[in-house]
Design a protein around this motif. Structure first.
Motif, PDB file in Angstrom:
ATOM      1  N   CYS A  65       0.824  -1.212   0.000  1.00  0.00           N
ATOM      2  CA  CYS A  65       0.000   0.000   0.000  1.00  0.00           C
ATOM      3  C   CYS A  65       0.860   1.264   0.000  1.00  0.00           C
ATOM      4  CB  CYS A  65      -0.926  -0.038   1.218  1.00  0.00           C
ATOM      5  SG  CYS A  65      -2.069   1.342   1.317  1.00  0.00           S
ATOM      6  N   ILE A  66       1.881   1.325   0.851  1.00  0.00           N
ATOM      7  CA  ILE A  66       2.718   2.537   0.911  1.00  0.00           C
ATOM      8  C   ILE A  66       3.518   2.682  -0.380  1.00  0.00           C
ATOM      9  CG2 ILE A  66       4.722   1.512   2.129  1.00  0.00           C
ATOM     10  CD1 ILE A  66       3.314   5.059   2.697  1.00  0.00           C
ATOM     11  N   GLY A  67       3.993   1.560  -0.935  1.00  0.00           N
ATOM     12  CA  GLY A  67       4.731   1.629  -2.197  1.00  0.00           C
ATOM     13  C   GLY A  67       3.858   2.114  -3.339  1.00  0.00           C
ATOM     14  N   LYS A  68       2.667   1.553  -3.442  1.00  0.00           N
ATOM     15  CA  LYS A  68       1.751   1.926  -4.516  1.00  0.00           C
ATOM     16  C   LYS A  68       1.317   3.383  -4.396  1.00  0.00           C
ATOM     17  CE  LYS A  68      -2.657   0.704  -6.614  1.00  0.00           C
ATOM     18  NZ  LYS A  68      -3.886  -0.081  -6.508  1.00  0.00           N
ATOM     19  N   ALA A  69       0.935   3.806  -3.198  1.00  0.00           N
ATOM     20  CA  ALA A  69       0.472   5.189  -2.997  1.00  0.00           C
ATOM     21  C   ALA A  69       1.581   6.183  -3.336  1.00  0.00           C
ATOM     22  CB  ALA A  69      -0.003   5.387  -1.557  1.00  0.00           C
ATOM     23  N   THR A  70       2.792   5.867  -2.930  1.00  0.00           N
ATOM     24  CA  THR A  70       3.928   6.762  -3.190  1.00  0.00           C
ATOM     25  C   THR A  70       4.224   6.842  -4.683  1.00  0.00           C
ATOM     26  OG1 THR A  70       4.850   6.255  -1.004  1.00  0.00           O
ATOM     27  CG2 THR A  70       6.362   7.180  -2.651  1.00  0.00           C
ATOM     28  N   LYS A  71       4.304   5.695  -5.342  1.00  0.00           N
ATOM     29  CA  LYS A  71       4.618   5.679  -6.780  1.00  0.00           C
ATOM     30  C   LYS A  71       3.517   6.346  -7.597  1.00  0.00           C
ATOM     31  CE  LYS A  71       7.512   4.349  -8.817  1.00  0.00           C
ATOM     32  NZ  LYS A  71       8.611   5.177  -9.317  1.00  0.00           N
ATOM     33  N   GLU A  72       2.249   6.047  -7.266  1.00  0.00           N
ATOM     34  CA  GLU A  72       1.147   6.625  -8.038  1.00  0.00           C
ATOM     35  C   GLU A  72       1.032   8.130  -7.848  1.00  0.00           C
ATOM     36  OE1 GLU A  72      -2.346   4.254  -7.231  1.00  0.00           O
ATOM     37  OE2 GLU A  72      -1.666   2.691  -8.622  1.00  0.00           O
ATOM     38  N   ALA A  73       1.573   8.640  -6.738  1.00  0.00           N
ATOM     39  CA  ALA A  73       1.574  10.083  -6.512  1.00  0.00           C
ATOM     40  C   ALA A  73       2.811  10.745  -7.130  1.00  0.00           C
ATOM     41  CB  ALA A  73       1.499  10.384  -5.014  1.00  0.00           C
ATOM     42  N   GLY A  74       3.665   9.931  -7.759  1.00  0.00           N
ATOM     43  CA  GLY A  74       4.843  10.475  -8.437  1.00  0.00           C
ATOM     44  C   GLY A  74       6.103  10.478  -7.608  1.00  0.00           C
ATOM     45  N   GLY A  75       6.118   9.750  -6.495  1.00  0.00           N
ATOM     46  CA  GLY A  75       7.276   9.742  -5.604  1.00  0.00           C
ATOM     47  C   GLY A  75       8.222   8.600  -5.862  1.00  0.00           C
ATOM     48  N   ARG A  76       9.313   8.613  -5.120  1.00  0.00           N
ATOM     49  CA  ARG A  76      10.361   7.595  -5.238  1.00  0.00           C
ATOM     50  C   ARG A  76      10.223   6.594  -4.104  1.00  0.00           C
ATOM     51  NH1 ARG A  76      16.346   9.157  -6.386  1.00  0.00           N
ATOM     52  NH2 ARG A  76      15.642   8.577  -8.454  1.00  0.00           N
ATOM     53  N   THR A  77      10.361   5.312  -4.459  1.00  0.00           N
ATOM     54  CA  THR A  77      10.360   4.247  -3.466  1.00  0.00           C
ATOM     55  C   THR A  77      11.679   3.495  -3.516  1.00  0.00           C
ATOM     56  OG1 THR A  77       9.341   2.698  -5.001  1.00  0.00           O
ATOM     57  CG2 THR A  77       7.849   3.921  -3.531  1.00  0.00           C
ATOM     58  N   ILE A  78      12.175   3.201  -2.340  1.00  0.00           N
ATOM     59  CA  ILE A  78      13.411   2.439  -2.193  1.00  0.00           C
ATOM     60  C   ILE A  78      13.054   1.212  -1.368  1.00  0.00           C
ATOM     61  CG2 ILE A  78      15.760   2.449  -1.288  1.00  0.00           C
ATOM     62  CD1 ILE A  78      15.541   5.614  -1.541  1.00  0.00           C
ATOM     63  N   GLY A  79      13.133   0.040  -1.970  1.00  0.00           N
ATOM     64  CA  GLY A  79      12.802  -1.202  -1.274  1.00  0.00           C
ATOM     65  C   GLY A  79      14.057  -1.931  -0.851  1.00  0.00           C
ATOM     66  N   VAL A  80      14.134  -2.258   0.425  1.00  0.00           N
ATOM     67  CA  VAL A  80      15.245  -3.051   0.952  1.00  0.00           C
ATOM     68  C   VAL A  80      14.695  -4.469   1.097  1.00  0.00           C
ATOM     69  CG1 VAL A  80      16.976  -3.264   2.762  1.00  0.00           C
ATOM     70  CG2 VAL A  80      16.130  -0.995   2.128  1.00  0.00           C
ATOM     71  N   VAL A  81      15.097  -5.331   0.157  1.00  0.00           N
ATOM     72  CA  VAL A  81      14.417  -6.609  -0.036  1.00  0.00           C
ATOM     73  C   VAL A  81      15.350  -7.784   0.274  1.00  0.00           C
ATOM     74  CG1 VAL A  81      13.114  -7.989  -1.699  1.00  0.00           C
ATOM     75  CG2 VAL A  81      13.049  -5.482  -1.855  1.00  0.00           C
ATOM     76  N   PRO A  82      14.979  -8.585   1.270  1.00  0.00           N
ATOM     77  CA  PRO A  82      15.768  -9.787   1.567  1.00  0.00           C
ATOM     78  C   PRO A  82      15.685 -10.817   0.432  1.00  0.00           C
ATOM     79  CG  PRO A  82      14.314  -9.233   3.406  1.00  0.00           C
ATOM     80  CD  PRO A  82      13.910  -8.386   2.242  1.00  0.00           C
ATOM     81  N   THR A  83      16.750 -11.578   0.250  1.00  0.00           N
ATOM     82  CA  THR A  83      16.770 -12.598  -0.797  1.00  0.00           C
ATOM     83  C   THR A  83      15.638 -13.599  -0.621  1.00  0.00           C
ATOM     84  OG1 THR A  83      18.397 -13.843   0.492  1.00  0.00           O
ATOM     85  CG2 THR A  83      19.250 -12.437  -1.266  1.00  0.00           C
ATOM     86  N   MET A  84      15.226 -13.882   0.614  1.00  0.00           N
ATOM     87  CA  MET A  84      14.135 -14.816   0.866  1.00  0.00           C
ATOM     88  C   MET A  84      12.831 -14.298   0.250  1.00  0.00           C
ATOM     89  SD  MET A  84      14.034 -17.744   2.284  1.00  0.00           S
ATOM     90  CE  MET A  84      14.603 -18.206   3.881  1.00  0.00           C
ATOM     91  N   VAL A  85      12.627 -12.977   0.286  1.00  0.00           N
ATOM     92  CA  VAL A  85      11.434 -12.370  -0.320  1.00  0.00           C
ATOM     93  C   VAL A  85      11.526 -12.475  -1.844  1.00  0.00           C
ATOM     94  CG1 VAL A  85      10.206 -10.190  -0.685  1.00  0.00           C
ATOM     95  CG2 VAL A  85      10.943 -10.841   1.621  1.00  0.00           C
ATOM     96  N   GLU A  86      12.700 -12.182  -2.384  1.00  0.00           N
ATOM     97  CA  GLU A  86      12.897 -12.281  -3.832  1.00  0.00           C
ATOM     98  C   GLU A  86      12.635 -13.703  -4.329  1.00  0.00           C
ATOM     99  OE1 GLU A  86      16.915 -10.859  -4.290  1.00  0.00           O
ATOM    100  OE2 GLU A  86      16.197  -8.868  -4.875  1.00  0.00           O
ATOM    101  N   LYS A  87      13.163 -14.692  -3.610  1.00  0.00           N
ATOM    102  CA  LYS A  87      13.018 -16.096  -4.020  1.00  0.00           C
ATOM    103  C   LYS A  87      11.557 -16.528  -4.073  1.00  0.00           C
ATOM    104  CE  LYS A  87      17.416 -17.740  -2.199  1.00  0.00           C
ATOM    105  NZ  LYS A  87      18.045 -18.524  -1.130  1.00  0.00           N
TER     106      LYS A  87
END
Length: 175
Positions: A47-69
């Motif tokens: 929700c925070i990522g989508k709201a920020t991006k759709e409003a034209g903002g920048r998102t920085i995701g710190v993503v663990p490899t377990m999430v990526e996998k």
């Protein structure tokens, strides 16, 4: 400013939390802030990522490899910072961010709050840590911290390290 948002990755939570999280993302963009977050495609994180991006903002995701996998990285992550585990994730989030806001969340969110606040208590940083007390969500945690202070388990005033806010207006004032 880069604001780190700690929050739940669960879907089955109060719908008002999603609406308030969207408002926070839009507010951040309108005020020139970027969002640093866990980068997961579920719950308040998505929700925070989508709201920020759709409003034209920048998102920085710190993503663990377990999430990526497991294919749970959000499509709303603009800049991805991969990490090996949750300990690395917290350090990278601290390094990347100027302030921290905790939305409703569970064990992971509480862990993140206390890691950042404990780091401040011993002088690693002076960055604001804010509990966004949506609909009184953090009331029991606030009561626990007050009780720990009363019992002598917390030196000084915990509110010097963890602020509380009931609205975006209060968050704005604290930042």
């Amino acid at each position: 400013m880069k604001i780190c948002v700690f929050c739940s990755a669960n879907q089955q939570i109060d719908p008002d939390f999603f609406a308030m999280t969207e408002e926070l993302g839009v507010w951040a963009v309108k005020n020139g802030h970027s969002i640093v977050y866990g980068g997961v495609n579920q719950g308040l994180m998505e929700c925070i990522g989508k709201a920020t991006k759709e409003a034209g903002g920048r998102t920085i995701g710190v993503v663990p490899t377990m999430v990526e996998k497991t294919g749970r990285t959000s499509d709303y992550v603009e800049i991805e910072i991969p990490c090996d585990n949750l300990t690395d994730r917290k350090q990278l989030m601290m390094d990347q961010s100027d302030a921290f806001i905790a939305l409703p969340g569970g064990i992971g969110t509480i862990d993140e709050i206390f890691t950042v606040a404990a780091s401040a208590t011993i002088g690693y940083h002076q960055k604001p840590v804010i509990l966004y007390n949506m609909k009184g969500f953090w009331n029991q945690l606030i009561a626990l911290l007050d009780d720990l202070k009363t019992k002598g388990m917390i030196r000084g005033n915990w509110r010097d390290y963890i602020k509380t806010a009931d609205s975006i207006e209060e968050i704005s004032q604290l930042l």
